[in-house]
Design an enzyme around this catalytic site. Structure first.
Site, mmCIF file in Angstrom:
data_model
loop_
_atom_site.group_PDB
_atom_site.id
_atom_site.type_symbol
_atom_site.label_atom_id
_atom_site.label_comp_id
_atom_site.label_asym_id
_atom_site.label_seq_id
_atom_site.Cartn_x
_atom_site.Cartn_y
_atom_site.Cartn_z
ATOM 1 C CG ASP A 130 82.655 105.415 -67.401
ATOM 2 O OD1 ASP A 130 83.539 104.896 -66.696
ATOM 3 O OD2 ASP A 130 81.962 106.382 -67.035
ATOM 4 C CD GLU A 154 83.055 113.273 -61.113
ATOM 5 O OE1 GLU A 154 83.332 112.232 -61.725
ATOM 6 O OE2 GLU A 154 81.907 113.782 -61.107
#
Ligand code: KIV
Length: 283
Positions: free
Chosen positions: A87, A186
């Site tokens: 990430d 998300e």
């Protein structure tokens, strides 16, 4: 448990076409990565959630490239089947395209990651394209983007009205167009996630975005009950390892104080002849 052959991006795209679900979880170290991989999870993300659930920061923004690489290397040693994704932390892809490509390359070259993930920000398409053009697969992330959530009014659901839903749909399409191979959605409403999932040809992987995504991701420490500051309402807790650890350590403290640990089974005693020799040598 799923098959044992190495997960590939081609296989993830095939899953999307065949409507098979994709599983993704986070890992930040060797033992958890090993257990998660052995359980058959398809994609392991060394998420910048590292900053909160492992390093104890209040948010993900302080996380550095060096911290991410340190943990990605450890996770790499535990993963043999899953696709490993690093990430990109807050400042690693926001200052310049050249820095973004360099940092993405570090995840691949130094930590052995198979791909990187970038959170949406204005202008990210060019940066993403440059990383893809450099030969590094990129996963996008839209909806609630924790690195900028505080500046954008907090951690609540995104895409609840038509304007913001359309904006998120546009962001997901833009990231697909510049070459992303998958998209994290998300904290958006289930119908918006469904719409994006139908429009994209790449897999969507939801977190707090309902059941119609092509796959699901959770922060493993939430799923295992290892992070006690808060648990988002979309998390299903499959274990309470925090309680298990506290109970085990309480029992250890009790045993040491009571003199019941170490017991004879944990103690190396000398045979009579060894003891005699030692006593003689010690005088
Ligand atoms: O950092 C992270 O763990 C993430 C997941 C929640 C997708 O970005």
């Amino acid at each position: 448990m799923a098959g044992t052959s190495k997960m590939t991006i081609a296989e993830l795209l095939k899953r999307k076409r065949q409507a098979g679900k994709i599983t993704m979880l986070t890992a930040y170290d060797y033992p958890i990565a090993k257990f998660v991989d052995a359980a058959g999870v398809d994609v392991i993300l060394v998420g910048d959630s590292l900053g909160m659930v492992v390093l104890g920061y209040e948010s993900t923004t302080p996380v550095t490239m060096e911290e991410m690489l340190h943990h990605a290397k450890a996770a790499r040693r535990g993963v043999s089947r899953a696709l490993l994704v690093g990430d990109m932390p807050f400042l690693s892809f926001r200052s310049s395209t050249a820095d973004a490509v360099k940092n993405a390359g570090r995840f691949v070259q130094e930590a052995g990651c198979d791909a990187v993930k970038v959170e949406w920000k204005h202008g990210i398409e060019d940066v993403t394209k440059a990383i893809v053009d450099a030969g590094i697969p990129v996963m996008g992330h839209v909806g609630l983007t924790p690195q900028t959530a505080a500046a954008e009014g907090g951690f609540g659901m995104r895409g609840k009205d038509a304007e913001s839903a359309a904006r998120i749909i546009g962001q997901a399409i833009a990231l697909q167009e510049v070459g992303c191979f998958a998209m994290v959605l998300e904290c958006i409403p289930d119908v918006v996630a469904q719409e994006i999932t139908q429009r994209l040809t790449i897999p969507t992987i939801g977190i707090g975005s309902g059941p119609w995504c092509d796959g699901q991701v959770l922060v493993t420490y939430d799923l295992l009950g290892l992070y006690d500051r808060f648990t988002p309402s979309f998390v299903k807790q499959y274990a309470t390892l925090g309680t298990t650890i506290r109970d085990a350590v309480t029992a250890y403290v009790r045993d040491v104080k009571a003199g019941t640990f170490p017991g004879t089974e944990h103690t190396k005693t000398l045979a009579p002849d060894e003891l005699a020799r030692l006593k003689q040598e010690l005088g």
